[in-house]
Motif scaffolding. Structure first.
Motif, PDB file in Angstrom:
ATOM      1  N   UNK A  26      42.235  69.331  74.085  1.00 11.86           N
ATOM      2  CA  UNK A  26      42.738  68.577  75.251  1.00 11.86           C
ATOM      3  C   UNK A  26      41.671  67.732  75.942  1.00 11.86           C
ATOM      4  N   UNK A  27      40.431  68.229  76.007  1.00  9.08           N
ATOM      5  CA  UNK A  27      39.371  67.470  76.659  1.00  9.08           C
ATOM      6  C   UNK A  27      39.061  66.199  75.878  1.00  9.08           C
ATOM      7  N   UNK A  36      46.664  67.456  85.554  1.00  6.51           N
ATOM      8  CA  UNK A  36      47.351  67.472  84.270  1.00  6.51           C
ATOM      9  C   UNK A  36      47.694  68.920  83.952  1.00  6.51           C
ATOM     10  N   UNK A  37      48.951  69.274  84.174  1.00 14.59           N
ATOM     11  CA  UNK A  37      49.391  70.659  84.025  1.00 14.59           C
ATOM     12  C   UNK A  37      49.399  71.050  82.555  1.00 14.59           C
ATOM     13  N   UNK A  72      45.229  79.058  81.702  1.00 16.08           N
ATOM     14  CA  UNK A  72      44.621  79.527  82.940  1.00 16.08           C
ATOM     15  C   UNK A  72      43.872  78.428  83.687  1.00 16.08           C
ATOM     16  N   UNK A  73      43.620  77.295  83.042  1.00 16.68           N
ATOM     17  CA  UNK A  73      42.951  76.216  83.753  1.00 16.68           C
ATOM     18  C   UNK A  73      43.639  74.886  83.442  1.00 16.68           C
ATOM     19  N   UNK A  74      43.512  73.967  84.382  1.00 13.09           N
ATOM     20  CA  UNK A  74      44.049  72.620  84.240  1.00 13.09           C
ATOM     21  C   UNK A  74      42.912  71.614  84.295  1.00 13.09           C
ATOM     22  N   UNK A  75      43.202  70.412  83.835  1.00 11.55           N
ATOM     23  CA  UNK A  75      42.296  69.288  84.009  1.00 11.55           C
ATOM     24  C   UNK A  75      42.858  68.359  85.076  1.00 11.55           C
ATOM     25  N   UNK A  81      37.856  66.643  85.847  1.00  9.47           N
ATOM     26  CA  UNK A  81      37.578  67.909  86.540  1.00  9.47           C
ATOM     27  C   UNK A  81      38.377  69.033  85.890  1.00  9.47           C
ATOM     28  N   UNK A  82      37.721  70.153  85.655  1.00  8.69           N
ATOM     29  CA  UNK A  82      38.383  71.350  85.117  1.00  8.69           C
ATOM     30  C   UNK A  82      38.363  72.429  86.185  1.00  8.69           C
TER      31      UNK A  82
END
Length: 250
Positions: A83-84, A235-236, A241-244, A218-219
């Protein structure tokens, strides 16, 4: 933090000399390992930085260990998609990872051909990770090339950004310490007591907006309100457990 430098058992003179030089550069004591156990040394001196032939390990009081390992990055590199990297795009970019930590994200970005500068405020993290990036042979040539290409800067992010000219990087990346613990992240457990826990601030973001040419990524934890507070588009990522979050220039 109270700590000393020693070597693993039976090290040769070159490793001993390197350990002594490290201790001197940090202004801490070098202690001959002899046949002492880590626990015995910890009882007398506190945290122990152990220098090996090809790595360094910080043996922390309480049992946590911190050392460089690119395992997570390797899994991401060999996966079909990341995703990154999808957020960054396919064109080669100049990227500043403003919160290096274990450098997993830096390695993944460098593996895609991007020119990565990684900034780390903790002297011990910068030391251990930069040494690993330079010297560790993973057995994977692509991963090795990516690690060697990363430029590590030991400095706090705000000071670093203040020194940069406007539009110095295509992309800036921030992965500050999560506001909530992700209990499955065992690979980060040794990092927790060393890393800078400061959040991304308005002042830092203002400098980032000046320095960046295209976008800031940003993460953060999915429950964190930092995206909305600082004006990022969240960005859901369902079931993650984490979003950007992304802030685009212009």
């Amino acid at each position: 933090m109270k700590w000393i430098v020693t070597t693993s058992l039976g090290m040769d003179d070159r490793v001993v000399a390197r350990a002594k030089a490290l201790a001197q550069s940090f202004g801490v004591a070098y202690v001959e390992r002899q046949k002492h156990s880590i626990k015995k040394l910890q009882a007398q001196y506190g945290h122990i930085l152990v220098v090996y032939q090809d790595k360094m390990v910080l043996e922390q009081l309480g049992g946590e260990r911190f050392f460089f390992h690119p395992d997570t990055a390797l899994l991401r590199i060999i996966s079909e998609r990341d995703p990154l990297l999808e957020l960054i795009g396919k064109d080669t970019k100049t990227i500043c990872d403003c919160t290096m930590g274990l450098a997993s994200d830096s390695i993944v970005m460098a593996s895609a051909g991007h020119q990565v500068t990684a900034v780390e405020s903790s002297s011990l993290i910068a030391l251990i990770v930069s040494q690993g990036l330079k010297d560790l042979d993973t057995g994977n040539s692509k991963l090795n090339r990516a690690m060697r290409s990363i430029e590590v800067v030991e400095m706090d992010s705000l000071s670093f950004l203040r020194q940069q000219p406007s539009q110095a990087f295509d992309i800036l990346y921030f992965d500050p310490m999560f506001s909530e613990v992700i209990r499955e992240s065992h690979n980060l457990s040794g990092l927790a007591g060393l890393a800078n826990a400061s959040p991304l601030t308005e002042e830092m973001l203002a400098e980032a907006k000046r320095v960046v040419r295209e976008k800031i990524i940003l993460k953060a934890h999915f429950r964190d309100g930092i995206f909305e507070e600082l004006g990022f588009t969240r960005l859901v990522r369902p079931n993650q457990k984490f979003h950007y979050g992304v802030w685009r220039k212009g």
